[in-house]
Write an enzyme that holds these catalytic residues in place. Structure first.
Site, short mmCIF file in Angstrom:
data_model
loop_
_atom_site.label_atom_id
_atom_site.label_comp_id
_atom_site.label_asym_id
_atom_site.label_seq_id
_atom_site.Cartn_x
_atom_site.Cartn_y
_atom_site.Cartn_z
CG ASP A 176 40.44 41.08 38.89
OD1 ASP A 176 41.20 40.10 39.07
OD2 ASP A 176 39.40 40.96 38.38
CD GLU B 190 44.11 38.57 36.51
OE1 GLU B 190 43.99 37.37 36.76
OE2 GLU B 190 43.20 39.25 36.31
#
Length: 485
Positions: A255, A279
């Protein structure tokens, strides 16, 4: 894998083909006239062409499923819900499932996991107002992972390394005020593993800030601190090794990788390996390429996502599909997608692909190179489900070989996968025009009848001795042609 189910009528009616709004009605594709600008060649068509058995072909790659949307319901039942679905996903051609953040966050039973508090509480400690996480208990998660492995599915953990949330209040001499940076058995870390205090967040006596963007500044984890490195990936009971060796996770979705240096990913992967995707929420393909080169792992292709949004929605111009993306530069490291939990929770129209255009976007990612991801809410949508299954089957069987864009204009896009000696490949034809389109293209297939394996067109042309053939796209839709038996 099941056989392709496409029904073809015994007789075909003549189609009135209108050029629609193409800017290039008299342009040439591979040396031949657009059918809208000239006469269609008279080529005999068999009445009943026989489709290939796609289960006999393999592209060598399958598809990943994102198994959640923002604020999934029902709470506390999500792991059981997914356990009921993984068999169907495996049958459909999925090979990896990406789970939401599996451990306890500050929001307790309402947390989607992106406010991480206790990295080792998978739903077994009573803290933040609940024992189970929003998704269920540790036992239910372990059952899901075991069942997925039995079906041949890899399970990908969502890992938040940038920031923490939900700790206790303590005086922080580096900020000269109280901060919520105390994580121990009484304050947001009931497992007692990886206890933290202000020394493990920025700023401290090791470093002042991360190399990346600040997102959650007061609880921004300092990866330069050896204690943090040990607990996150180096120690035998670190987060990375515990998730892999004890919980059975096979890979990682990192993330918010903009928040820390690329070396963190490199070090983590050197310790535990596995599949990994980051990400890096950025529509600039060059930014994604640089990050992939630095880390050695894949990235979600946000550049391709935004090119599809621009092509299908914002500018209504398919020329944008031929723009610069990670997939075009490094397809082996590009994870493509049409929607995810963030794009779908954001009401910003420029940050999502409209529902009416999603299937054209899925046709794009499931025929091009890159590693496609299916979004849970789209797959479970009854209006999309069978169509997505068909596209997955086409991807897993015929999406082989180099990508060649045959033609692109404001409302038409044609792309060929070259195939190989054992696999014929395919041709994708997308149209956003208001009428049926036909276009004459060069193929690798001589004197063979083609059909649309998407089932969107019943037009079954036959190529000539030089491989030239006229193919069709329905109004505001797509077709995917390949050979017949």
């Amino acid at each position: 894998m099941k056989k392709t189910k496409i029904l073809f009528p015994f007789l075909f009616s003549l189609l009135l083909v209108i050029s629609g709004c193409s800017k290039d009605d008299d342009e040439v594709v591979d040396g031949t006239d657009d059918i809208t600008g000239g006469e269609e060649p008279e080529v005999p068509t068999p009445q009943d062409p026989e489709a290939l058995d796609l289960s006999q072909y393999s592209s060598g790659q399958k598809v990943m499923m994102q198994t959640f949307y923002w604020d999934v319901e029902p709470r506390f039942e999500w792991w059981n819900n997914l356990s009921d679905k993984v068999e169907g996903w495996a049958d459909a051609g999925i090979d990896r499932i990406w789970l939401p953040v599996a451990t306890k966050g500050q929001s307790g039973g309402y947390s989607m996991g992106y406010d991480p508090s206790d990295y080792f509480d998978f739903g077994e400690y009573d803290q933040h107002g609940t024992v189970p996480t929003r998704f269920g208990t540790r036992e239910e998660l372990e059952n899901l992972i075991a069942k997925s492995h039995d079906l041949g599915l890899e399970v990908i953990a969502d890992i938040v390394l940038n920031h923490n949330s939900g700790g206790g209040l303590e005086y922080n001499p580096y900020r000269e005020k109280d901060t919520y940076t105390l994580f121990n058995e009484e304050n947001g870390n009931a497992s007692g593993m990886f206890n933290r205090n202000y020394e493990h967040f920025h700023p401290n006596d090791v470093s002042q800030s991360d190399e990346g963007d600040l997102f959650f500044s007061e609880q921004d984890v300092d990866h330069d601190v050896p204690y943090v490195q040990g607990w996150l990936w180096k120690n035998e009971n670190s987060v990375a090794k515990y998730y892999k060796n004890e919980m059975g996770f096979d890979g990682w979705r990192f993330d918010y990788v903009k928040g820390f240096g690329t070396w963190v990913i490199e070090d983590w992967m050197n310790e535990v390996g596995g599949f990994a995707v980051g990400e890096n929420f950025d529509g600039n393909a060059d930014v994604l390429v640089d990050w992939v080169d630095a880390t050695g792992v894949s990235a979600f292709d946000f550049a391709a996502f935004y090119k599809m949004e621009e092509a299908f929605d914002r500018f209504d111009d398919l020329n944008y599909l031929d723009g610069n993306t990670l997939r075009k530069i490094n397809p082996d490291k590009a994870v493509t997608f049409v929607a995810n939990h963030d794009t779908e929770k954001d009401e910003n129209e420029d940050n999502r692909i409209a529902t009416e255009n999603k299937m054209k976007a899925y046709a794009y990612i499931l025929t091009h190179d890159g590693y496609p991801t299916i979004f849970y809410s789209d797959y479970e949508n009854e209006a999309f489900n069978e169509e997505i299954k068909q596209l997955i089957e086409i991807h897993n069987s015929l999406a082989v070989g180099d990508v060649q864009v045959l033609h692109v204009d404001n409302d038409e896009y044609l792309m060929k996968r070259e195939g190989n000696a054992e696999n014929p490949g395919l041709i994708l034809y997308i149209s956003t025009g208001s009428t049926t389109k036909r276009r004459n293209v060069q193929t690798n297939w001589n004197n063979v009848t083609l059909l649309d394996y998407s089932g969107n067109s019943t037009y079954t042309p036959t190529s000539d001795e030089n491989g030239m053939v006229t193919i069709e796209a329905p109004a505001n839709g797509y077709s995917i042609y390949s050979i017949t038996k």
